[in-house]
Write an enzyme that holds these catalytic residues in place. Sequence first.
Site, PDB file in Angstrom:
ATOM      1  CD  GLU A  42      -3.008  -0.799  -0.085  1.00  0.00           C
ATOM      2  OE1 GLU A  42      -2.983   0.285  -0.691  1.00  0.00           O
ATOM      3  OE2 GLU A  42      -3.745  -1.740  -0.430  1.00  0.00           O
ATOM      4  CG  LEU A  85       9.509   2.816  -6.659  1.00  0.00           C
ATOM      5  CD1 LEU A  85       9.469   1.949  -5.407  1.00  0.00           C
ATOM      6  CD2 LEU A  85       8.340   2.442  -7.560  1.00  0.00           C
ATOM      7  N   GLY A  86       9.903   7.627  -6.768  1.00  0.00           N
ATOM      8  CA  GLY A  86       9.384   8.960  -6.441  1.00  0.00           C
ATOM      9  C   GLY A  86       8.781   9.041  -5.050  1.00  0.00           C
ATOM     10  CE1 TYR A 125      -6.904   2.936   0.016  1.00  0.00           C
ATOM     11  CE2 TYR A 125      -4.518   2.873   0.284  1.00  0.00           C
ATOM     12  CZ  TYR A 125      -5.679   2.380  -0.282  1.00  0.00           C
ATOM     13  OH  TYR A 125      -5.619   1.296  -1.124  1.00  0.00           O
ATOM     14  CG  ASP A 143      -8.060   3.242  -4.181  1.00  0.00           C
ATOM     15  OD1 ASP A 143      -9.285   3.311  -4.443  1.00  0.00           O
ATOM     16  OD2 ASP A 143      -7.327   2.347  -4.644  1.00  0.00           O
ATOM     17  CB  CYS A 205     -20.238  -2.788 -14.350  1.00  0.00           C
ATOM     18  SG  CYS A 205     -20.191  -2.204 -12.663  1.00  0.00           S
ATOM     19  CB  THR A 302       3.202  16.712  -6.519  1.00  0.00           C
ATOM     20  OG1 THR A 302       3.881  15.500  -6.327  1.00  0.00           O
ATOM     21  CG2 THR A 302       1.715  16.512  -6.404  1.00  0.00           C
TER      22      THR A 302
HETATM   23 FE1  SF4 Z   1     -18.840   2.269 -13.211  1.00  0.00          FE
HETATM   24 FE2  SF4 Z   1     -20.414   1.718 -15.292  1.00  0.00          FE
HETATM   25 FE3  SF4 Z   1     -20.263   0.055 -13.203  1.00  0.00          FE
HETATM   26 FE4  SF4 Z   1     -21.483   2.385 -12.959  1.00  0.00          FE
HETATM   27  S1  SF4 Z   1     -22.092   0.704 -14.281  1.00  0.00           S
HETATM   28  S2  SF4 Z   1     -20.059   1.504 -11.512  1.00  0.00           S
HETATM   29  S3  SF4 Z   1     -20.192   3.677 -14.262  1.00  0.00           S
HETATM   30  S4  SF4 Z   1     -18.613   0.569 -14.643  1.00  0.00           S
END
Ligand code: SF4
Length: 390
Positions: A42, A85-86, A125, A143, A205, A302
Site C-alpha cells: 500500500e 519510485l518517487g 487510507y 483510494d 459491471c 507534484t
Molecule cells: Fe462504473 Fe459503469 Fe459500473 Fe457504474 S455501471 S459503476 S459507471 S462501470
Amino acid sequence: MALEPRAIERAVLAWYDREARALPWRAPPKERQDPYKVWLSEIMLQQTTVKAVAPRYIDFLRRWPDVAALARAELGEVLAAWAGLGYYARARNLHACARAVAGEHGGDFPDTEAELRKLPGIGAYTAAAIAAIAFGKRATAVDGNIERVMARLFAVERPLPAAKKELKALAESLTPETRAGDFAQSLMDLGATICTPRRPACGLCPVRPACRGYAQGVAEQLPYKEEKAPRPTRRGVAFVVLREDGAVLLRTRPLKGLLGGMLEVPSTPWEETAPTKTARAAHAPVDLPWQDVSGRVEHTFTHFHLELCVVRAVVPEGVALLEVAEPERCRWLTMRELPGAALPTVMRKVLAHAFEAKAKRRAPKKQASKTRASKTRASPVRRSEDRRSA
Ligand code: SF4
C-alpha cells in the site's frame, strides 16, 4: 436492483471471487494477508502504478522478507532500493515505521486503525486497508479508484476534492461486517479494470443495475473535479563534476524536504527566476572552468515543474576534494556504483544529459555530426510528465 447496500455488496464480492486480479501482494479471496505485505504494497502503490510497483515490491520482499529485516536495514539502502519510485518521503517513513513496529510493537503491526495511524507514514487510507485486508476488521479504505466508483454509482455531482468526505461516507455505507478486506479490494479492482477513468466497461459491471451514473448517462464524466491551479516552473543550474576515470561528484540532500536523504547533482536553489551569474558562482560546489551543456533537463513534480540547465567540468583523476563546498555531504561515485545509488529520476536525467554531451565530444567528427542531426530531430529537451515527487 435498487441501491440496496447488501445487494451491491453481494454482487461485488461474487464478481471478486471470480475475477480478482492476481497481484504479488494479494492473498486469494476469503484469505487474510500478512500485514507486512499489505503495508509494504500500500505504501509503494501510493501515487505509483501497479505495473511500476510489482517488480519493485518483489525485489523489496526478497531483500527484506519481514518487518524485522527492514528495521535492521540502513536508511541509505532503503532509499537506494526506492530510487525511481518517487515520493521519497514514503521510503523514509517506511524505514521509520519498520523500526517503530520492531522496536515498540514487538515486530507485530497493531490491528486497529487508530493504533496503525500512530505509526510513521500511515494515514487514514493505509490504516483502513491494513485493518481490513490483514486483520479482517470492518474498515473502509478509499483510494482514487473507489472514489470514482462511488461518484458514479451514486451520481455524486459535487466535484473533487470537496466531495471526498461524501464519497468516503458512501463507501462506508456499503462496507460489510465480514470480508471488508475483500470488499475494498473488489472495489479497487472494479475501478482499475471496469469502472476506468475513460470509457468504463459498464456492460461487464456487476453493479450496473444499481448505478445511477450509468442510468443518467453521465458515468464517464464523473467524478467532476475542481480546476487545479497551474503548476509554477522553477529553474536552476546543475553542476556535473566528472573525474577523468568517469566518477561523478554527488551530494547527499538534507534528510528533510523534497528528495530528502537522496543523492543529487549539486545545483543552485530551484526558483521561479533563472539563477543569475552571481548565484551560479555562489552555488557551484567547486571553482572550475564550467562548460555549458546545450539543451536543458525538465522534470515535473507534484507541485512544480523544474527546468535545469546543466554545466559540466572534468577534473584530473586523484584530485582532492578539499575545495568542495560542504565536503561532508559530497562524494565521488564510480560508474559501477551509479545504477544502485539512491539517485532520484530527475538526477539520473541530469547525468544522462551530461554524459551524452561528453560522449558527443569524444565521438569522431563524422559520427558526432550524425548523432547531432538525429538528436536535433528528436528534441533538445529531456522532458518528463512523471508526476512522482518526494
Ligand atoms: Fe462504473 Fe459503469 Fe459500473 Fe457504474 S455501471 S459503476 S459507471 S462501470
